[in-house]
Design a protein around this motif. Structure first.
Motif, PDB file in Angstrom:
ATOM      1  N   THR A  64       0.843  -1.195   0.000  1.00  0.00           N
ATOM      2  CA  THR A  64       0.000   0.000   0.000  1.00  0.00           C
ATOM      3  C   THR A  64       0.877   1.242   0.000  1.00  0.00           C
ATOM      4  OG1 THR A  64      -1.862  -1.076   1.109  1.00  0.00           O
ATOM      5  CG2 THR A  64      -1.711   1.316   1.314  1.00  0.00           C
ATOM      6  N   TYR A  65       0.558   2.179  -0.883  1.00  0.00           N
ATOM      7  CA  TYR A  65       1.312   3.420  -1.013  1.00  0.00           C
ATOM      8  C   TYR A  65       0.414   4.595  -0.632  1.00  0.00           C
ATOM      9  CZ  TYR A  65       5.122   0.878  -3.149  1.00  0.00           C
ATOM     10  OH  TYR A  65       6.173   0.011  -3.358  1.00  0.00           O
ATOM     11  N   TYR A  66       0.752   5.235   0.497  1.00  0.00           N
ATOM     12  CA  TYR A  66      -0.012   6.390   0.962  1.00  0.00           C
ATOM     13  C   TYR A  66       0.656   7.661   0.440  1.00  0.00           C
ATOM     14  CZ  TYR A  66      -2.656   3.298   4.007  1.00  0.00           C
ATOM     15  OH  TYR A  66      -3.481   2.307   4.478  1.00  0.00           O
ATOM     16  N   ILE A  67      -0.091   8.410  -0.349  1.00  0.00           N
ATOM     17  CA  ILE A  67       0.458   9.543  -1.100  1.00  0.00           C
ATOM     18  C   ILE A  67      -0.009  10.865  -0.499  1.00  0.00           C
ATOM     19  CG2 ILE A  67       0.730  10.508  -3.412  1.00  0.00           C
ATOM     20  CD1 ILE A  67       1.548   7.538  -3.165  1.00  0.00           C
ATOM     21  N   GLN A  68       0.915  11.782  -0.276  1.00  0.00           N
ATOM     22  CA  GLN A  68       0.525  13.130   0.134  1.00  0.00           C
ATOM     23  C   GLN A  68      -0.194  13.812  -1.035  1.00  0.00           C
ATOM     24  OE1 GLN A  68       2.730  15.569   2.760  1.00  0.00           O
ATOM     25  NE2 GLN A  68       1.994  13.963   4.124  1.00  0.00           N
ATOM     26  N   SER A  69      -1.218  14.580  -0.719  1.00  0.00           N
ATOM     27  CA  SER A  69      -2.112  15.108  -1.747  1.00  0.00           C
ATOM     28  C   SER A  69      -1.399  16.006  -2.763  1.00  0.00           C
ATOM     29  CB  SER A  69      -3.261  15.882  -1.093  1.00  0.00           C
ATOM     30  OG  SER A  69      -2.765  16.947  -0.294  1.00  0.00           O
ATOM     31  N   TYR A  93      -2.780  11.572   4.726  1.00  0.00           N
ATOM     32  CA  TYR A  93      -3.415  12.868   4.994  1.00  0.00           C
ATOM     33  C   TYR A  93      -2.672  13.708   6.040  1.00  0.00           C
ATOM     34  CZ  TYR A  93      -5.626  10.927   9.261  1.00  0.00           C
ATOM     35  OH  TYR A  93      -5.863  10.383  10.498  1.00  0.00           O
ATOM     36  N   ASP A  94      -2.898  15.009   5.935  1.00  0.00           N
ATOM     37  CA  ASP A  94      -2.155  16.002   6.702  1.00  0.00           C
ATOM     38  C   ASP A  94      -3.081  17.147   7.112  1.00  0.00           C
ATOM     39  OD1 ASP A  94       0.247  16.914   7.737  1.00  0.00           O
ATOM     40  OD2 ASP A  94       0.862  17.952   5.921  1.00  0.00           O
ATOM     41  N   PRO A 129      -2.275   8.882   8.645  1.00  0.00           N
ATOM     42  CA  PRO A 129      -1.917  10.259   8.989  1.00  0.00           C
ATOM     43  C   PRO A 129      -0.412  10.506   8.904  1.00  0.00           C
ATOM     44  CG  PRO A 129      -2.297   8.994  10.986  1.00  0.00           C
ATOM     45  CD  PRO A 129      -2.621   8.083   9.833  1.00  0.00           C
ATOM     46  N   HIS A 130      -0.056  11.748   8.598  1.00  0.00           N
ATOM     47  CA  HIS A 130       1.347  12.168   8.552  1.00  0.00           C
ATOM     48  C   HIS A 130       1.732  12.805   9.888  1.00  0.00           C
ATOM     49  CE1 HIS A 130       5.126  13.611   7.102  1.00  0.00           C
ATOM     50  NE2 HIS A 130       4.790  14.881   7.195  1.00  0.00           N
ATOM     51  N   LYS A 144      -3.413  12.599  13.931  1.00  0.00           N
ATOM     52  CA  LYS A 144      -4.134  11.418  14.422  1.00  0.00           C
ATOM     53  C   LYS A 144      -5.465  11.798  15.064  1.00  0.00           C
ATOM     54  CE  LYS A 144      -0.089   8.508  15.270  1.00  0.00           C
ATOM     55  NZ  LYS A 144       0.655   7.723  16.277  1.00  0.00           N
ATOM     56  N   ASP A 145      -5.573  13.020  15.544  1.00  0.00           N
ATOM     57  CA  ASP A 145      -6.829  13.464  16.159  1.00  0.00           C
ATOM     58  C   ASP A 145      -7.986  13.483  15.163  1.00  0.00           C
ATOM     59  OD1 ASP A 145      -5.675  13.754  18.613  1.00  0.00           O
ATOM     60  OD2 ASP A 145      -5.640  15.941  18.622  1.00  0.00           O
ATOM     61  N   PHE A 146      -7.652  13.482  13.873  1.00  0.00           N
ATOM     62  CA  PHE A 146      -8.713  13.575  12.861  1.00  0.00           C
ATOM     63  C   PHE A 146      -9.648  12.378  12.938  1.00  0.00           C
ATOM     64  CE2 PHE A 146     -10.280  13.369   8.382  1.00  0.00           C
ATOM     65  CZ  PHE A 146     -10.926  14.592   8.361  1.00  0.00           C
ATOM     66  N   PHE A 147      -9.109  11.155  12.887  1.00  0.00           N
ATOM     67  CA  PHE A 147      -9.971   9.976  12.952  1.00  0.00           C
ATOM     68  C   PHE A 147     -10.264   9.541  14.385  1.00  0.00           C
ATOM     69  CE2 PHE A 147     -10.026   9.393   8.439  1.00  0.00           C
ATOM     70  CZ  PHE A 147     -11.160   8.610   8.221  1.00  0.00           C
ATOM     71  N   ARG A 148      -9.819  10.320  15.352  1.00  0.00           N
ATOM     72  CA  ARG A 148     -10.300  10.151  16.721  1.00  0.00           C
ATOM     73  C   ARG A 148     -11.620  10.892  16.923  1.00  0.00           C
ATOM     74  NH1 ARG A 148      -4.380  11.541  19.026  1.00  0.00           N
ATOM     75  NH2 ARG A 148      -3.516   9.426  19.149  1.00  0.00           N
TER      76      ARG A 148
END
Length: 272
Positions: A64-69, A93-94, A129-130, A144-148
């Protein structure tokens, strides 16, 4: 050392012994199954990510490759080639750091970016998350607080955050190995090390990592492709550059002015 031929040795070893799956396949695995999943946080230099992707494909490994937007538009052709090799291409995501902790603005950016990924042909099923080590924060701990946030989870119920939600999805003991900080570590508390950072164990070499993996049934290995090089000399120079910059950043951050200055340009840290 982060050299392509070392990653090739690693891929050869695990492909012979383990069920290698993508992050978006974790939820499909039986609870009593064993597997290893490789993820890559692509923060710069998609060309190097493609080199790693080709090595993995050589050994029938799908990662899996997680890409910055910000990399999406200009690197579409390369990312498509990575996906065509069977790898998952998704979102690193950032959004909380990029929006100074404003959750509503972060949700909008996240949603807009998911749409962009889809427009380019990449369906976002999982995200990561970044970290942004130089970022000064007031009111939020990290991305990390985003999906918390329960509102975020309810708005994006079909998206799996591999860091925050891994314990809920895997529902069994697993190990998470990362090259964060330019050395391999067994991460002690994956979902909360932005608030309680302890329990990490230094691994050292890829050979030691291979030995460690043999004692576990469920493993996630996380890497940053831009740190990998063709030659020992290039890898050594890159490592020295990283250590010098990190030393300077740590010491300058003790001075309030420089700490605030570096926080404004936190996004530059992803280049090293």
């Amino acid at each position: 050392m982060f050299i392509y031929r070392v990653w090739e040795i690693f891929c050869l070893e695990i492909s012979c012994k383990y069920n290698c799956i993508r992050i978006d396949e974790i939820s499909e695995q039986p609870s009593n199954g064993s597997w290893i999943s490789i993820k890559h946080d692509v923060e710069t230099n998609v060309e190097k990510a493609f080199e790693i992707a080709k090595i993995e494909n050589k050994y029938n490994i799908r990662a899996t490759y997680y890409i910055q937007s910000y990399l999406l538009h200009d690197n579409f052709k390369l990312l498509k080639k990575i996906a065509d090799l069977g790898h998952e291409v998704s979102y690193h995501y950032d959004v909380l750091d990029a929006n100074n902790g404003d959750i509503n603005m972060a949700i909008k950016e996240f949603s807009d970016t998911i749409t962009k990924f889809k427009e380019f042909g990449f369906k976002v099923n999982t995200v990561c998350p970044h970290g942004n080590p130089l970022m000064l924060r007031n009111g939020w701990s990290s991305n990390k607080d985003f999906f918390r946030n329960s509102n975020v989870v309810s708005q994006f119920p079909d998206i799996f955050d591999v860091i925050i939600q891994a314990n809920k999805v895997i529902k069994d003991q697993f190990v998470y190995i990362s090259d964060a900080g330019y050395s391999w570590k067994l991460i002690g508390n994956v979902d909360s090390n932005d608030t309680i950072n302890n329990g990490d164990i230094e691994i050292g070499t890829v050979e030691e990592m291979i030995d460690l993996i043999g004692f576990h049934d469920k493993i996630i290995v996380s890497s940053h492709p831009h740190r990998w090089c063709k030659s020992y000399t290039a890898a050594l120079l890159q490592l020295v550059k990283f250590k010098v910059i990190r030393f300077l950043a740590k010491n300058l951050s003790k001075i309030n002015f420089f700490k605030k200055f570096m926080s404004k340009f936190y996004y530059l840290a992803k280049k090293i």
